[in-house]
Scaffold this active site. Structure first.
Site, PDB file in Angstrom:
ATOM      1  N   ASP A 131       0.847  -1.194   0.000  1.00  0.00           N
ATOM      2  CA  ASP A 131       0.000   0.000   0.000  1.00  0.00           C
ATOM      3  C   ASP A 131       0.879   1.240   0.000  1.00  0.00           C
ATOM      4  O   ASP A 131       2.002   1.221   0.521  1.00  0.00           O
ATOM      5  CB  ASP A 131      -0.915   0.022   1.224  1.00  0.00           C
ATOM      6  CG  ASP A 131      -1.951  -1.088   1.184  1.00  0.00           C
ATOM      7  OD1 ASP A 131      -2.471  -1.375   0.086  1.00  0.00           O
ATOM      8  OD2 ASP A 131      -2.250  -1.675   2.245  1.00  0.00           O
ATOM      9  N   ASP A 165      -7.216  -1.276  -4.387  1.00  0.00           N
ATOM     10  CA  ASP A 165      -8.251  -0.917  -3.407  1.00  0.00           C
ATOM     11  C   ASP A 165      -9.170   0.159  -3.969  1.00  0.00           C
ATOM     12  O   ASP A 165     -10.392   0.113  -3.786  1.00  0.00           O
ATOM     13  CB  ASP A 165      -7.612  -0.402  -2.117  1.00  0.00           C
ATOM     14  CG  ASP A 165      -6.788  -1.446  -1.399  1.00  0.00           C
ATOM     15  OD1 ASP A 165      -7.114  -2.645  -1.526  1.00  0.00           O
ATOM     16  OD2 ASP A 165      -5.822  -1.075  -0.711  1.00  0.00           O
TER      17      ASP A 165
END
Length: 200
Positions: A131, A165
């Site tokens: 991420d 995401d």
């Protein structure tokens, strides 16, 4: 292949962008390192997680394996659903949004299944999802009179996430917003005394 071109292009573009950015972050940054794009409001912050989207966790090594296998089954199901929607000519917006969800789920599966082996830190199915997007737009402290979190730090938006995401979130949100358009049914007009033609 009619009807498949645009969804496949969307899936391909998202997967390539997601994996290229993750690879760059993984090979050029160290955990916790960050670059401030717009002061303290838009940050590239390298972190990894063992769990679900936006850094949520899921129970130990067995949980990690179960989550990876579940993701694979879920993506297979979404892929079949996407094929069904295209084959039966559902609304193009619905098809595109399901393609976004499919691409995002597949992007994170690549991390969790293969990254541990590729980067030599864990076995197959036990990789960590990379991420990097962090947008702490509002930062401050809860006042002392505030219940439960009195005096604690407050950050909005706290989760660190990636392109995959984002694709999942956009797809889900757009389906929720436009569900009446995507799933509307043709309502047949009932005959009445005011109809031009009334059967005997």
């Amino acid at each position: 292949m009619k009807g498949y071109t645009k969804p496949l292009i969307a899936i391909f573009v998202i997967l390539i962008a997601d994996q290229v950015l993750k690879t760059w972050v993984k090979t050029n940054m160290f955990i916790g390192q960050e670059f401030h794009l717009i002061k303290n409001f838009a940050i590239i912050h390298f972190t990894e997680n063992n769990g679900m989207a936006f850094g949520m966790e899921f129970g130990g090594e067995a949980g990690k394996l179960a989550l990876s296998l579940f993701r694979i089954l879920a993506v297979a199901g979404i892929g079949y659903g996407l094929h069904h929607l295209i084959k039966h000519k559902y609304h193009r917006g619905l098809i595109l949004n399901v393609a976004l969800i499919f691409a995002g789920a597949l992007g994170n599966i690549i991390d969790s299944v293969f990254y541990g082996v590729i980067y030599h830190y864990e076995k197959l199915f036990h990789g960590r999802v990379v991420d990097m997007f962090y947008f702490p737009i509002i930062q401050g402290h809860f006042p002392q009179w505030f219940p439960i979190w009195a005096g604690e730090d407050f950050v909005f938006f706290r989760p660190v996430f990636n392109i995959a995401d984002s694709a999942i979130s956009i797809g889900v949100i757009m389906i929720l917003i436009y569900q009446k358009v995507y799933f509307k049914e043709d309502i047949k007009e009932q005959p009445s005394i005011n109809s031009e033609v009334v059967e005997d």
